[in-house]
Design a protein around this motif. Structure first.
Motif, mmCIF file in Angstrom:
data_model
loop_
_atom_site.group_PDB
_atom_site.id
_atom_site.type_symbol
_atom_site.label_atom_id
_atom_site.label_comp_id
_atom_site.label_asym_id
_atom_site.label_seq_id
_atom_site.Cartn_x
_atom_site.Cartn_y
_atom_site.Cartn_z
ATOM 1 N N MET A 1 -3.571 -2.130 -0.580
ATOM 2 C CA MET A 1 -3.084 -2.748 0.654
ATOM 3 C C MET A 1 -4.109 -2.541 1.769
ATOM 4 O O MET A 1 -4.649 -1.465 1.938
ATOM 5 C CB MET A 1 -1.741 -2.119 1.040
ATOM 6 C CG MET A 1 -1.008 -2.909 2.092
ATOM 7 S SD MET A 1 0.557 -2.107 2.553
ATOM 8 C CE MET A 1 0.001 -0.868 3.689
ATOM 9 N N VAL A 2 -4.355 -3.567 2.491
ATOM 10 C CA VAL A 2 -5.305 -3.467 3.591
ATOM 11 C C VAL A 2 -4.536 -3.429 4.921
ATOM 12 O O VAL A 2 -3.694 -4.275 5.182
ATOM 13 C CB VAL A 2 -6.277 -4.679 3.603
ATOM 14 C CG1 VAL A 2 -7.235 -4.576 4.775
ATOM 15 C CG2 VAL A 2 -7.047 -4.719 2.291
ATOM 16 N N THR A 3 -4.803 -2.395 5.682
ATOM 17 C CA THR A 3 -4.176 -2.323 7.000
ATOM 18 C C THR A 3 -5.249 -2.542 8.062
ATOM 19 O O THR A 3 -6.300 -1.936 7.995
ATOM 20 C CB THR A 3 -3.542 -0.929 7.221
ATOM 21 O OG1 THR A 3 -2.954 -0.520 5.999
ATOM 22 C CG2 THR A 3 -2.512 -0.971 8.318
ATOM 23 N N ALA A 4 -4.964 -3.402 8.975
ATOM 24 C CA ALA A 4 -5.916 -3.646 10.060
ATOM 25 C C ALA A 4 -6.009 -2.403 10.942
ATOM 26 O O ALA A 4 -5.017 -1.714 11.136
ATOM 27 C CB ALA A 4 -5.456 -4.832 10.889
ATOM 28 N N THR A 5 -7.196 -2.093 11.396
ATOM 29 C CA THR A 5 -7.336 -0.960 12.304
ATOM 30 C C THR A 5 -6.706 -1.360 13.624
ATOM 31 O O THR A 5 -6.903 -2.465 14.097
ATOM 32 C CB THR A 5 -8.809 -0.628 12.596
ATOM 33 O OG1 THR A 5 -9.601 -1.305 11.667
ATOM 34 C CG2 THR A 5 -9.037 0.829 12.636
ATOM 35 N N TRP A 54 9.510 12.327 28.804
ATOM 36 C CA TRP A 54 8.349 11.445 28.932
ATOM 37 C C TRP A 54 8.597 10.121 28.216
ATOM 38 O O TRP A 54 9.168 10.105 27.120
ATOM 39 C CB TRP A 54 7.104 12.114 28.345
ATOM 40 C CG TRP A 54 6.682 13.315 29.127
ATOM 41 C CD1 TRP A 54 7.267 14.553 29.091
ATOM 42 C CD2 TRP A 54 5.627 13.400 30.085
ATOM 43 N NE1 TRP A 54 6.628 15.404 29.978
ATOM 44 C CE2 TRP A 54 5.619 14.720 30.592
ATOM 45 C CE3 TRP A 54 4.680 12.485 30.568
ATOM 46 C CZ2 TRP A 54 4.708 15.145 31.550
ATOM 47 C CZ3 TRP A 54 3.774 12.920 31.516
ATOM 48 C CH2 TRP A 54 3.787 14.232 32.002
ATOM 49 N N THR A 55 8.135 9.040 28.833
ATOM 50 C CA THR A 55 8.315 7.735 28.201
ATOM 51 C C THR A 55 7.044 6.907 28.336
ATOM 52 O O THR A 55 6.231 7.133 29.221
ATOM 53 C CB THR A 55 9.469 6.941 28.856
ATOM 54 O OG1 THR A 55 9.427 7.144 30.259
ATOM 55 C CG2 THR A 55 10.807 7.364 28.327
ATOM 56 N N ALA A 56 6.925 5.925 27.419
ATOM 57 C CA ALA A 56 5.784 5.011 27.459
ATOM 58 C C ALA A 56 6.286 3.637 27.873
ATOM 59 O O ALA A 56 7.357 3.192 27.440
ATOM 60 C CB ALA A 56 5.121 4.941 26.092
ATOM 61 N N PHE A 57 5.512 2.981 28.739
ATOM 62 C CA PHE A 57 5.832 1.620 29.183
ATOM 63 C C PHE A 57 4.694 0.700 28.774
ATOM 64 O O PHE A 57 3.531 1.083 28.820
ATOM 65 C CB PHE A 57 6.007 1.559 30.702
ATOM 66 C CG PHE A 57 7.289 2.172 31.174
ATOM 67 C CD1 PHE A 57 7.417 3.553 31.284
ATOM 68 C CD2 PHE A 57 8.379 1.375 31.495
ATOM 69 C CE1 PHE A 57 8.605 4.126 31.710
ATOM 70 C CE2 PHE A 57 9.574 1.944 31.923
ATOM 71 C CZ PHE A 57 9.688 3.317 32.031
ATOM 72 N N SER A 58 5.060 -0.518 28.382
ATOM 73 C CA SER A 58 4.040 -1.534 28.134
ATOM 74 C C SER A 58 4.462 -2.793 28.867
ATOM 75 O O SER A 58 5.615 -3.215 28.751
ATOM 76 C CB SER A 58 3.928 -1.808 26.633
ATOM 77 O OG SER A 58 3.076 -2.921 26.441
ATOM 78 N N PRO A 73 4.199 -4.614 18.527
ATOM 79 C CA PRO A 73 3.404 -5.850 18.516
ATOM 80 C C PRO A 73 2.026 -5.668 19.145
ATOM 81 O O PRO A 73 1.836 -4.782 19.981
ATOM 82 C CB PRO A 73 4.248 -6.837 19.325
ATOM 83 C CG PRO A 73 5.326 -6.062 19.969
ATOM 84 C CD PRO A 73 5.430 -4.737 19.305
ATOM 85 N N GLU A 74 1.118 -6.507 18.730
ATOM 86 C CA GLU A 74 -0.266 -6.453 19.172
ATOM 87 C C GLU A 74 -0.379 -6.449 20.712
ATOM 88 O O GLU A 74 -1.234 -5.778 21.287
ATOM 89 C CB GLU A 74 -1.006 -7.683 18.593
ATOM 90 C CG GLU A 74 -2.488 -7.507 18.406
ATOM 91 C CD GLU A 74 -2.879 -6.260 17.618
ATOM 92 O OE1 GLU A 74 -2.349 -6.067 16.503
ATOM 93 O OE2 GLU A 74 -3.709 -5.492 18.116
ATOM 94 N N ALA A 75 0.510 -7.187 21.361
ATOM 95 C CA ALA A 75 0.436 -7.312 22.827
ATOM 96 C C ALA A 75 0.881 -6.041 23.547
ATOM 97 O O ALA A 75 0.685 -5.909 24.758
ATOM 98 C CB ALA A 75 1.305 -8.488 23.271
ATOM 99 N N ASP A 76 1.491 -5.105 22.818
ATOM 100 C CA ASP A 76 1.971 -3.872 23.447
ATOM 101 C C ASP A 76 1.137 -2.660 23.047
ATOM 102 O O ASP A 76 1.659 -1.655 22.575
ATOM 103 C CB ASP A 76 3.449 -3.643 23.104
ATOM 104 C CG ASP A 76 4.370 -4.568 23.875
ATOM 105 O OD1 ASP A 76 4.072 -4.817 25.055
ATOM 106 O OD2 ASP A 76 5.363 -5.052 23.299
ATOM 107 N N ARG A 77 -0.156 -2.755 23.244
ATOM 108 C CA ARG A 77 -1.057 -1.674 22.831
ATOM 109 C C ARG A 77 -1.668 -0.942 24.007
ATOM 110 O O ARG A 77 -2.556 -0.132 23.849
ATOM 111 C CB ARG A 77 -2.167 -2.258 21.946
ATOM 112 C CG ARG A 77 -1.646 -2.958 20.712
ATOM 113 C CD ARG A 77 -1.666 -2.022 19.554
ATOM 114 N NE ARG A 77 -0.597 -2.308 18.628
ATOM 115 C CZ ARG A 77 -0.411 -1.626 17.498
ATOM 116 N NH1 ARG A 77 -1.207 -0.654 17.197
ATOM 117 N NH2 ARG A 77 0.572 -1.925 16.698
ATOM 118 N N GLU A 78 -1.239 -1.303 25.218
ATOM 119 C CA GLU A 78 -1.724 -0.631 26.437
ATOM 120 C C GLU A 78 -0.527 0.036 27.083
ATOM 121 O O GLU A 78 0.298 -0.627 27.687
ATOM 122 C CB GLU A 78 -2.318 -1.652 27.408
ATOM 123 C CG GLU A 78 -3.635 -2.248 27.008
ATOM 124 C CD GLU A 78 -4.815 -1.440 27.541
ATOM 125 O OE1 GLU A 78 -4.611 -0.655 28.491
ATOM 126 O OE2 GLU A 78 -5.918 -1.598 27.008
#
Ligand SMILES: [Zn+2]
Lengths: 90, 343
Positions: A1-5, A54-58, A73-78
């Motif tokens: 299986m290939v996982t994208a970095t 503590w919480t994370a927000f995107s 999701p890809e758009a929630d990486r920051e």
């Protein structure tokens, strides 16, 4: 299986404490949760947890701490990481 | 970046009944983390003062205790030598304070609550340095390159400079509207506390402003209030979702700002109005409390962070609150001078 970095960037509100983690290599895997990633950030940046929640927000929205990184999701990486905390005259 | 740490001591913080090492301490804990924080503060101080490169290739850290009498420390001297492209810049700062001072206050309160220490009894807080072998190292936080954009004042919306003065090695400009807003909110909230997010940015100018020695300027441009933050007497709780929303607003403004910090107020009694003159006024002055330290260190863990507080200040002129801005200096948050601007 290939996982994208995949990369997750975590920072404080001012963006002065910023950590970029490569999922799969930097001590985080796809099976880790948002909550665990936040712990990883706080430890790596030597930020004291002070017994706070503590919480994370995107994009202005709070991420569920139990979500696995593979389900982010890809758009929630920051992420912006912050606690609920009080100020006061005492 | 390569970091070399000259570390020959282990640090210990103790609270004792006597001003020396006789008897058992009331409190004793490792303080290596406290000292590591000072290294971080020194590094950012040097970068913002233009005395150290923002992204060095290598950093050499030297920590030298200055004794009251060994092993009791009076202050710590931190020397940083940063190398970039074959050139070395050196920055030295003396730290008489640190986190252990705040911890001592907290411990004293606990000891009094437990009746281990009487209400009038004096205790002594001391930082000790114990010689250790060089293999034991401080865990230094990573030194991320500070977020500083090359930008003009005009691009940040700064039109004209107003009242106040700049600190030569940490110039801070504050929008007149932000000043008026925070002071008005302070009065409106009366003895309750209020607060909000503060937008702004750190920029690198082509040239240092008159009277300053660094090209790096911090601009605090706007405040963002939100009903989700909850104020009370002697307490103000910031809502993370509201702060995340403020970060979105900063992005939408498109000026390169982030939420730089938060402001809060320490109250003002309109019915009295004499709060700056009355030494018996029960309201806290606009100085950072222990709780404020915890707030700012958790929300904005960088040592470049500023802490604005509005409220009374004994000796300040007039019958209205003042806005005080604190910066990390010598191991604690100290009020610094700053200048207003109009957009
Ligand atoms: Zn406060």
């Amino acid at each position: 299986m290939v996982t994208a970095t995949r990369r997750i960037a975590m920072s404080d509100l001012s963006r002065q404490k910023r950590l970029e983690a490569e999922v799969g290599t930097d001590g985080l895997s796809d099976r880790h949760t948002v909550g665990q990633a936040v712990e990883h950030y706080l430890d790596a940046m030597r930020i004291r947890q002070n017994g706070l929640r503590w919480t994370a927000f995107s994009r202005g929205v709070k991420l569920d701490s139990k979500t696995e990184l593979s389900d982010i999701p890809e758009a929630d990486r920051e992420w912006t990481v912050m606690p609920e905390v009080s100020a006061g005259g005492r | 970046m390569e970091i070399e740490l000259d570390q020959t001591f282990a640090y210990l913080h103790e609270v004792r009944r006597e001003p020396d090492l006789t008897g058992m301490p009331l409190y004793s804990a490792a303080a290596d983390g406290d000292v590591a924080e000072l290294v971080e503060e020194a590094s950012l101080w040097g970068v913002l003062a233009g005395r150290l490169p923002a992204a060095p290739d290598a950093l050499q850290v030297q920590i030298t205790p200055h004794w009251v009498r060994e092993p009791i420390i009076g202050s710590l001297e931190i020397t940083l030598a940063a190398r970039r492209r074959g050139k070395t810049m050196r920055f030295v700062q003396r730290f008489p304070h640190g986190r252990w001072f705040r911890e001592a206050q907290r411990q004293l309160q606990l000891l009094r609550d437990q009746k281990t220490v009487g209400p009038e009894e004096t205790v002594y807080s001391m930082l000790l340095a114990l010689a250790c072998d060089r293999s034991s190292t401080l865990r230094l936080a990573p030194f991320p390159t500070p977020c500083i954009a090359a930008r003009s004042l005009a691009a940040c919306g700064v039109r004209t400079l107003g009242a106040g003065r700049l600190l030569a090695d940490r110039p801070v400009l504050v929008n007149q509207t932000l000043i008026e807003d925070t002071l008005r909110k302070c009065c409106e909230a009366d003895t309750r506390e209020t607060g909000g997010a503060v937008l702004g940015q750190m920029i690198r100018l082509d040239q240092a402003l008159p009277g300053t020695t660094t090209r790096i300027v911090t601009v605090l441009s706007a405040s963002v209030d939100d009903h989700r933050h909850a104020g009370d007497t002697m307490r103000f709780t910031f809502d993370p979702a509201a702060l995340a929303a403020a970060a979105q607003i900063a992005e939408l403004r498109g000026l390169g700002e982030t939420v730089q910090t938060v402001y809060h107020t320490h109250g003002w009694k309109n019915a009295c109005g004499n709060c700056n003159q009355n030494p018996r006024c029960p309201l806290a002055e606009a100085d950072p409390s222990l709780q404020d330290y915890q707030l700012i260190e958790s929300l904005f863990p960088s040592k470049s962070t500023l802490l604005p507080i509005a409220g009374r200040k004994l000796g300040a002129p007039g019958r209205s609150p003042v806005l005080r801005i604190h910066a990390w200096r010598g191991g604690r948050l100290q009020a610094i001078p700053w200048q207003a601007y109009s957009d």
